[in-house]
Design an enzyme around this catalytic site. Structure first.
Site, PDB file in Angstrom:
ATOM      1  N   HIS A   1       0.839  -1.342   0.007  1.00 51.67           N
ATOM      2  CA  HIS A   1       0.162   0.026  -0.090  1.00 51.67           C
ATOM      3  C   HIS A   1       0.849   1.276  -0.132  1.00 51.67           C
ATOM      4  O   HIS A   1       2.009   1.333   0.388  1.00 51.67           O
ATOM      5  CB  HIS A   1      -1.055  -0.085   1.087  1.00 51.67           C
ATOM      6  CG  HIS A   1      -0.165   0.305   2.452  1.00 51.67           C
ATOM      7  ND1 HIS A   1       0.295   1.349   2.963  1.00 51.67           N
ATOM      8  CD2 HIS A   1       0.131  -0.785   3.505  1.00 51.67           C
ATOM      9  CE1 HIS A   1       0.807   1.092   4.238  1.00 51.67           C
ATOM     10  NE2 HIS A   1       0.583  -0.226   4.383  1.00 51.67           N
TER      11      HIS A   1
ATOM     12  N   GLU B   1      -1.976  -6.887   8.066  1.00 48.41           N
ATOM     13  CA  GLU B   1      -0.725  -6.606   8.323  1.00 48.41           C
ATOM     14  C   GLU B   1      -0.354  -7.378   9.866  1.00 48.41           C
ATOM     15  O   GLU B   1      -1.390  -7.788  10.533  1.00 48.41           O
ATOM     16  CB  GLU B   1      -0.389  -5.101   8.705  1.00 48.41           C
ATOM     17  CG  GLU B   1       0.988  -4.692   9.027  1.00 48.41           C
ATOM     18  CD  GLU B   1       2.071  -5.047   8.405  1.00 48.41           C
ATOM     19  OE1 GLU B   1       2.362  -6.477   8.253  1.00 48.41           O
ATOM     20  OE2 GLU B   1       2.888  -4.397   7.819  1.00 48.41           O
TER      21      GLU B   1
END
Length: 213
Positions: free
Chosen positions: A24, A94
């Site tokens: 990202h 994550e």
């Protein structure tokens, strides 16, 4: 961007398909170096620009599937990169940093009194969330690889996720210890590609920059 690859040797068929990893774009905490696991931060304008440039780099590629972490910074990156029919994959979220969420490495080293503390080596402690070990993250991203790898027979696959989860995924794909991810730098907004060559899992492209491209 070239991406030569081959299927596992058992099939004896040369193909040119890749697992494309997209980290990202930049957030406020990725810029400041704060560990950002479960905190669901948006992209900065610079992060959105990186995601668009990633899409430009991928414009010549087609994908048979795309998977994305459900956190908004990854979802928005996938959208701006122009990926279609993206499936949310919670396994790509994550690392859960537990009590280290929001802290920088220097802050954690000061807190622990260990000047050599490093996440891949020393792991996490419980906080507002339980935290995960590197092995926990490796176990869940392995499920993604089990789903994705057979799809390379048909075409390219995109994975949009986070710095640590993608570094661990790459390590598992390469049949290395998950802690090998400590040696794989992966910048916000970058592109990487994994595939096979003569039946061996390989890195085809790593950490290609989109910032200021």
């Amino acid at each position: 961007m070239s991406h030569p690859a081959s299927q596992p040797a058992a099939n004896h068929v040369e193909v040119e398909h890749s697992i494309v990893l997209i980290r990202h774009g930049e957030t406020e905490w990725s810029r400041s170096g704060q560990h950002t696991g479960t905190t669901d931060l948006p992209l900065l304008p610079e992060g959105e620009a990186c995601a668009r440039r990633a899409g430009e780099l991928l414009a010549g590629m087609s994908f048979v599937a795309a998977f994305c972490s459900p956190l908004q910074r990854a979802v928005r990156t996938a959208e701006l990169a122009g990926l279609r029919d993206v499936e949310l994959a919670p396994e790509l979220r994550e690392w859960d940093y537990g009590g280290y969420e929001g802290l920088t490495t220097p802050q954690i080293r000061e807190q622990t009194g260990d000047p050599t503390w490093e996440i891949f080596k020393d792991g996490t402690v419980p906080g507002d969330t339980p935290g995960e070990s590197v092995w926990d993250v490796a176990a869940r991203v392995s499920h993604v690889l089990a789903k994705v790898t057979p799809l390379l027979d048909e075409g390219n696959v995109a994975l949009v996720a986070h710095g640590h989860s993608l570094r661990i995924l790459a390590s598992v794909f390469l049949q290395m210890s998950p802690r090998f991810g400590a040696r794989l730098l992966l910048d916000a907004g970058s592109l990487s590609m994994l595939g096979f060559h003569h039946g061996q899992p390989t890195i085809q492209v790593w950490n290609r920059q989109t910032r200021g491209a």
